[in-house]
Design an enzyme around this catalytic site. Structure first.
Site, PDB file in Angstrom:
ATOM      1  CE  LYS A   5      -4.259   1.327   2.367  1.00 18.38           C
ATOM      2  NZ  LYS A   5      -4.958   1.196   3.646  1.00 18.38           N
TER       3      LYS A   5
HETATM    4  C1  E4P Z   1      -8.208   1.706   4.080  1.00 22.36           C
HETATM    5  O1  E4P Z   1      -7.544   1.316   3.177  1.00 22.36           O
HETATM    6  C2  E4P Z   1      -8.116   3.064   4.624  1.00 22.36           C
HETATM    7  O2  E4P Z   1      -6.862   3.277   5.181  1.00 22.36           O
HETATM    8  C3  E4P Z   1      -9.214   3.263   5.612  1.00 22.36           C
HETATM    9  O3  E4P Z   1     -10.426   2.816   5.032  1.00 22.36           O
HETATM   10  C4  E4P Z   1      -9.361   4.681   6.120  1.00 22.36           C
HETATM   11  O4  E4P Z   1     -10.531   4.751   6.901  1.00 22.36           O
HETATM   12  P1  E4P Z   1     -10.864   5.960   7.893  1.00 22.36           P
HETATM   13  O5  E4P Z   1     -11.133   7.179   7.062  1.00 22.36           O
HETATM   14  O6  E4P Z   1     -12.078   5.509   8.629  1.00 22.36           O
HETATM   15  O7  E4P Z   1      -9.666   6.143   8.769  1.00 22.36           O
END
Ligand code: E4P
Length: 216
Positions: free
Chosen positions: A87
């Site tokens: 990622k």
């Molecule tokens: C996933 O890949 C993201 O990092 C995550 O969904 C972010 O979510 P949040 O906005 O609730 O922190």
């Protein structure tokens, strides 16, 4: 549409996996920190445990910010298990790193995406997944689901193969709306996945059937 769970919590991951509908897991540094995972060995071990629990794509986020460091870190993450997806944040160095990983057969998830322009760049660089954060957009009075629909339209017109991974999901309706808007994947907290089960008429109907079954 694939279902990923958005957590580093092993109990939540097991719970969702037991439903039999889980296709993968996404994590981020905030989610890992929330579980008290600290230090390189603990981080790598935690990803390994998740890979052993779930047979699907597992996103592991780099903590570094420069191209060279992201490539070095991503190689270590990718070596943990074949299901690891590296990622990478949507930055100039991040795009360069996504292109490098794409050229070297390592799958990526481009994260922190908030616009269609960013989505085009990530697809051009060869990202496997693109993570638009729809809940965080909604928080700023922009429509996150509209962005999913816009990106889905662009990717279809242009023939981009990058999969749209709707992230920052806050509730079950987000999941339904993302499915309608053309997301390839939704990554959700356990509460939103379980929220899809609920309808008061289901509960009332089941209570009635159980009662009537006693008369049979
Ligand atoms: C996933 O890949 C993201 O990092 C995550 O969904 C972010 O979510 P949040 O906005 O609730 O922190």
């Amino acid at each position: 549409m694939k279902f990923f769970i958005d957590t580093a919590n092993l109990a939540h991951i097991k719970d969702a996996n037991d439903l039999g509908i889980l296709d993968g897991v996404t994590t981020n540094p905030s989610l890992m920190a929330k579980e008290g995972i600290k230090g390189n060995d603990a981080i790598l071990n935690h990803y390994k445990t998740i890979c052993e629990l779930v047979d699907g794509d597992i996103s592991a986020e780099v903590l570094s910010v420069t191209f060279d460091e992201m490539v070095a870190e991503g190689k270590i993450l990718a070596a943990i298990h074949p299901n690891i997806v590296v990622k990478i944040p949507m930055t100039k160095d991040g795009i360069k790193a996504i292109k490098w990983f794409s050229d070297n057969g390592i799958r990526t998830n481009c994260t922190l995406v908030f616009s269609a322009g960013q989505a085009i760049l990530a697809a051009k660089a060869g990202a496997t997944y693109l993570s638009p954060f729809i809940g965080r957009l909604d928080d700023t009075n922009w429509d996150g689901v509209d962005l999913i629909a816009q990106i889905a339209n662009i990717y279809a017109i242009q023939g981009f193969e990058t999969q749209i991974l709707a992230a920052s999901i806050r509730n079950p309706l987000h999941i339904v709306k993302c499915a309608e808007a053309g997301a390839d994947v939704c990554t959700c907290p356990l509460s939103s996945i379980l929220g899809l089960l609920k309808h008061p008429l289901t509960d009332i109907g089941l209570a009635q059937f159980i009662e009537d079954a006693k008369k049979m």
